[in-house]
Design an enzyme around this catalytic site. Structure first.
Site, PDB file in Angstrom:
ATOM      1  N   LYS A   1       0.841  -1.209   0.000  1.00  0.00           N
ATOM      2  CA  LYS A   1       0.000   0.000   0.000  1.00  0.00           C
ATOM      3  C   LYS A   1       0.878   1.261   0.000  1.00  0.00           C
ATOM      4  CE  LYS A   1      -2.283  -1.308   3.780  1.00  0.00           C
ATOM      5  NZ  LYS A   1      -1.658  -2.622   4.064  1.00  0.00           N
TER       6      LYS A   1
ATOM      7  N   ARG B   1      -9.914  -0.500   9.274  1.00  0.00           N
ATOM      8  CA  ARG B   1      -9.508  -1.901   9.255  1.00  0.00           C
ATOM      9  C   ARG B   1     -10.595  -2.788   9.853  1.00  0.00           C
ATOM     10  NH1 ARG B   1      -3.750  -0.871   9.430  1.00  0.00           N
ATOM     11  NH2 ARG B   1      -2.412  -2.670   9.411  1.00  0.00           N
TER      12      ARG B   1
ATOM     13  N   ARG C   1      12.146  -5.149   4.878  1.00  0.00           N
ATOM     14  CA  ARG C   1      11.542  -3.817   4.730  1.00  0.00           C
ATOM     15  C   ARG C   1      12.070  -2.870   5.808  1.00  0.00           C
ATOM     16  NH1 ARG C   1       5.024  -3.061   4.765  1.00  0.00           N
ATOM     17  NH2 ARG C   1       5.060  -3.793   6.916  1.00  0.00           N
TER      18      ARG C   1
ATOM     19  N   ARG D   1      10.781  -2.103  11.409  1.00  0.00           N
ATOM     20  CA  ARG D   1       9.600  -2.087  12.273  1.00  0.00           C
ATOM     21  C   ARG D   1       9.636  -3.243  13.260  1.00  0.00           C
ATOM     22  NH1 ARG D   1       4.371  -1.092   8.510  1.00  0.00           N
ATOM     23  NH2 ARG D   1       3.536  -2.415  10.155  1.00  0.00           N
TER      24      ARG D   1
ATOM     25  N   ARG E   1      -0.588 -11.044  11.931  1.00  0.00           N
ATOM     26  CA  ARG E   1      -1.231  -9.887  11.290  1.00  0.00           C
ATOM     27  C   ARG E   1      -1.943 -10.293   9.998  1.00  0.00           C
ATOM     28  NH1 ARG E   1       3.906  -6.597  10.670  1.00  0.00           N
ATOM     29  NH2 ARG E   1       2.675  -5.073   9.535  1.00  0.00           N
TER      30      ARG E   1
HETATM   31  P1  AMP Z   1       0.442  -0.712   9.286  1.00  0.00           P
HETATM   32  O1  AMP Z   1       1.597   0.220   9.144  1.00  0.00           O
HETATM   33  O2  AMP Z   1      -0.793  -0.236   8.541  1.00  0.00           O
HETATM   34  O3  AMP Z   1       0.804  -2.142   8.962  1.00  0.00           O
HETATM   35  O4  AMP Z   1       0.015  -0.691  10.835  1.00  0.00           O
HETATM   36  C1  AMP Z   1       0.921  -1.124  11.851  1.00  0.00           C
HETATM   37  C2  AMP Z   1       0.167  -1.479  13.095  1.00  0.00           C
HETATM   38  O5  AMP Z   1      -0.519  -0.312  13.605  1.00  0.00           O
HETATM   39  C3  AMP Z   1      -0.943  -2.512  12.927  1.00  0.00           C
HETATM   40  O6  AMP Z   1      -0.448  -3.841  12.972  1.00  0.00           O
HETATM   41  C4  AMP Z   1      -1.827  -2.193  14.123  1.00  0.00           C
HETATM   42  O7  AMP Z   1      -1.253  -2.681  15.334  1.00  0.00           O
HETATM   43  C5  AMP Z   1      -1.776  -0.676  14.175  1.00  0.00           C
HETATM   44  N1  AMP Z   1      -2.849  -0.087  13.323  1.00  0.00           N
HETATM   45  C6  AMP Z   1      -2.689   0.607  12.165  1.00  0.00           C
HETATM   46  N2  AMP Z   1      -3.880   0.977  11.654  1.00  0.00           N
HETATM   47  C7  AMP Z   1      -4.814   0.491  12.508  1.00  0.00           C
HETATM   48  C8  AMP Z   1      -6.237   0.502  12.509  1.00  0.00           C
HETATM   49  N3  AMP Z   1      -6.947   1.089  11.512  1.00  0.00           N
HETATM   50  N4  AMP Z   1      -6.874  -0.097  13.540  1.00  0.00           N
HETATM   51  C9  AMP Z   1      -6.189  -0.668  14.559  1.00  0.00           C
HETATM   52  N5  AMP Z   1      -4.859  -0.755  14.603  1.00  0.00           N
HETATM   53  C10 AMP Z   1      -4.162  -0.172  13.573  1.00  0.00           C
END
Ligand code: AMP
Length: 221
Positions: free
Chosen positions: A16, A95, A134, A167, A178
Site C-alpha cells: 500500500k 480496518r 523492509r 519495524r 497480522r
Molecule cells: P500498518 O503500518 O498499517 O501495517 O500498521 C501497523 C500497526 O498499527 C498494525 O499492525 C496495528 O497494530 C496498528 N494499526 C494501524 N492501523 C490500525 C487501525 N486502523 N486499527 C487498529 N490498529 C491499527
C-alpha cells in the site's frame, strides 16, 4: 484523472505504501493518511497514545477502535479546504467494520464520502518473502527494501539522510498473526464496500504489476 477519495485495502506488506508513493508521481499534491505511520510517529514522539499503541503494535494486535478513529478522523479534519477538494487516500484505516461506519459518519455530512476502495490482492508467499527486508523512515513513512528498493546510502533516508528503522512488528511470527487477522477482519469490510458499489480488487505479485491496474481504475472514475 478526476479528484478521488480512495481507501487502499490490503494485507500488511501488500504494498500500500509503495502504491501510494507511485501514485504521487502521477497525482500532484496527493494527500495520504496512513494510520500505521501516524501511530509510529506518536511512538517516536513518546506521546501517551504512542505508549499505548506500541504495546499493541509490537504484538501484532490492532489498537482499540476508539483510539484509532479519533486519531485518523482528527487528521482528516486537519486537511485544508483545498486539500480536501483534491485527491486523497487512506492507507490502513478503516480496518474494522466499526471503523468504516465511524469514518462514513465523519465524511458523509461533509459531502466527502469515499469515491473508491481498491483492495491489493497479493499472494502471501510474495508478502512473506519481502517483509523481513523492509525498512521505514518513520517521520515520512517512506518505505525501502534492502533487496529490491534499497536507499542510496545504506540505512539512511534518501530525502533527509535520517536513519531508517526496521519495524518492531516486521518479523515472521508477528506477520503471520497480522496476516491471519487481516484475512478475518477484511471480510465484513469487503462486503460493506461491495454493497456500496465502491470495491475493486487488483491482483499481482509485485507493485509493478499492480500499479498500472490501480491507475487504469482511477482514470475511469
Ligand atoms: P500498518 O503500518 O498499517 O501495517 O500498521 C501497523 C500497526 O498499527 C498494525 O499492525 C496495528 O497494530 C496498528 N494499526 C494501524 N492501523 C490500525 C487501525 N486502523 N486499527 C487498529 N490498529 C491499527
Amino acid at each position: 484523472m478526476n479528484p478521488f477519495r480512495l481507501l487502499l485495502l490490503g494485507a500488511p506488506g501488500a504494498g500500500k505504501g509503495t502504491i501510494t508513493k507511485k501514485l504521487r508521481s502521477v497525482v500532484p499534491n496527493l494527500q495520504s493518511i496512513a494510520s500505521g505511520d501516524l501511530l509510529r510517529q506518536e511512538i517516536q514522539q513518546k506521546s501517551k497514545l504512542g505508549q499505548i499503541a506500541s504495546k499493541y503494535i509490537s504484538r501484532g494486535m490492532l489498537i482499540p477502535d476508539d483510539l484509532i478513529i479519533s486519531l485518523v478522523t482528527g487528521h482528516i479534519g486537519k486537511l485544508s479546504k483545498d486539500e480536501v477538494a483534491r485527491s486523497w487516500l487512506l492507507d490502513g484505516f478503516p480496518r474494522t467494520l466499526h471503523q468504516a461506519i465511524a469514518l462514513d459518519s465523519v465524511l458523509g455530512p461533509r459531502g466527502q464520502n469515499l469515491t473508491s476502495v481498491i483492495e491489493l490482492d497479493v499472494p502471501e508467499s510474495a508478502i512473506l518473502g519481502r517483509i523481513e527486508t523492509r525498512y521505514v523512515h518513520v517521520p515520512s513513512g517512506r518505505i525501502y527494501n534492502s533487496s529490491y528498493n534499497p536507499p542510496k546510502v545504506r540505512g539512511k533516508d534518501d530525502v533527509t539522510g535520517e536513519p531508517l528503522e526496521k519495524r518492531s512488528d516486521d518479523n515472521e511470527q508477528t506477520i503471520i498473526k497480522r496476516l491471519n487477522d487481516y484475512n478475518t477482519k477484511v471480510k465484513p469490510l469487503r462486503e460493506y464496500y461491495k454493497e456500496k458499489g465502491l470495491l475493486t480488487t487488483v491482483r499481482g505479485d509485485t507493485s509493478d504489476i499492480i500499479f498500472p491496474q490501480v491507475v487504469e481504475h482511477l482514470e475511469k472514475l
